[in-house]
Enzyme design. Structure first.
Site: not given
Ligand code: AMP
Length: 285
Positions: A34, A39, A63
């Site tokens: 998503a 990302h 998780q």
């Molecule tokens: P997720 O898909 O939510 O598990 O996130 C994957 C990676 O993207 C993780 O390292 C998150 O910390 C990073 N991430 C998610 N949202 C943001 C954001 N708004 N800004 C920077 N990195 C993000």
């Protein structure tokens, strides 16, 4: 040229082994898909520090707690592949049985004491699940560098701690939180916010901003500022609010002064959001 999309561990291993043999530096960006601009910022940074970037897209069942949103977590694989195509990154998109052929691995990486606090307190076992899947991804791709977002500050702390404790030879690169114009941190879960909830959700980053501007008057002033902003919005239900020392990730004492991290989690409607910010706490007079 369409980007490489690998569904199996052996395909990805072959790809990264060949890249390594060709002298390329490899970056891994673990995600649950998503994909949004947060990302994308990780991927862009990855290309500054490596030649080949692999983005894993895996909604890791390990998780999620039994009452959490595993089934409802947004899955947008075709759009994600288009995004990665435009960024030039390769995708690793295993399914759950590829990652956990026997249901779930018996062996877990445990996050330790800090893993039980804050996000780990609200989401029991969450960080053991995160560290276990990150370990697996690191062993599969064997990257030179792995990138994470500061948005998940506790995750960053625990992954760094794991690389030190387990002598993993990978560099951890952290990318600042990407935000909407009104300050809301980008999150895959933001799409679940109804318009009224979306408007309310901006109070999270406002509250962090208020903490920052009150922090010269000490910890209590910073905490009150957060509570005042969030208290003015009935749609926001605070889960936790903590101020921690970034070096230990433990709560700071009331008399603490210096650089600290405010962590918060809140429910807006049924959507759970987290955010954090650095503040500078002044010495109490
Ligand atoms: P997720 O898909 O939510 O598990 O996130 C994957 C990676 O993207 C993780 O390292 C998150 O910390 C990073 N991430 C998610 N949202 C943001 C954001 N708004 N800004 C920077 N990195 C993000």
């Amino acid at each position: 040229m369409p980007i490489a999309v690998f569904e199996t561990i052996s395909e990805l291993r072959e790809f990264t082994t060949d890249a390594r043999a060709a002298g390329k530096r490899i970056a891994l960006v673990p995600t649950m898909g998503a994909l949004h601009d947060g990302h994308a910022a990780l991927v862009r940074r990855a290309f500054e520090v490596a030649d080949v970037v692999v983005v894993s897209i895996f909604v890791n069942p390990l998780q999620f707690g039994p009452t959490e949103d595993l089934d409802k977590y947004p899955r947008t694989l075709p759009a994600d592949i288009t995004t990665l195509d435009s960024l030039g990154a390769a995708a690793f998109t295993p399914n759950a049985s590829e990652m956990y052929p026997s249901g779930a691995s018996e062996t877990r990486v445990t996050a330790g004491a800090v893993g039980e606090l804050y996000e780990g307190h609200s989401r029991n076992g969450h960080f053991d699940g995160v560290l276990t899947v990150v370990s697996k991804l690191l062993n599969i791709a064997r990257p030179d560098v792995v990138l994470f977002g500061q948005k998940d500050a506790q995750q960053v702390f625990l992954v760094k701690q794991m690389t030190v404790d387990l002598d993993l030879s990978v560099a951890v690169e952290v990318v600042p939180t990407v935000r909407e114009h009104d300050g809301l941190a980008l999150s895959s879960r933001n799409r679940f916010l109804a318009p009224r909830e979306r408007a309310a959700a901006q109070k999270l980053s406002r509250a962090l901003g208020a903490a920052g501007s009150s922090a010269d008057r000490g910890l209590d002033a910073a905490l009150s500022a957060v509570r005042n902003v969030l208290g003015s919005e009935p749609m926001v239900e605070l889960d936790y609010l903590e101020v921690v020392d970034p070096r230990t990730f433990l709560p700071v004492a009331r008399t603490f002064s210096g650089r600290a991290l405010v962590l918060l989690a809140a429910r807006v409607g049924t959507t759970r959001l987290i955010d954090n910010a650095v503040i500078h706490i002044g010495a109490l007079s």
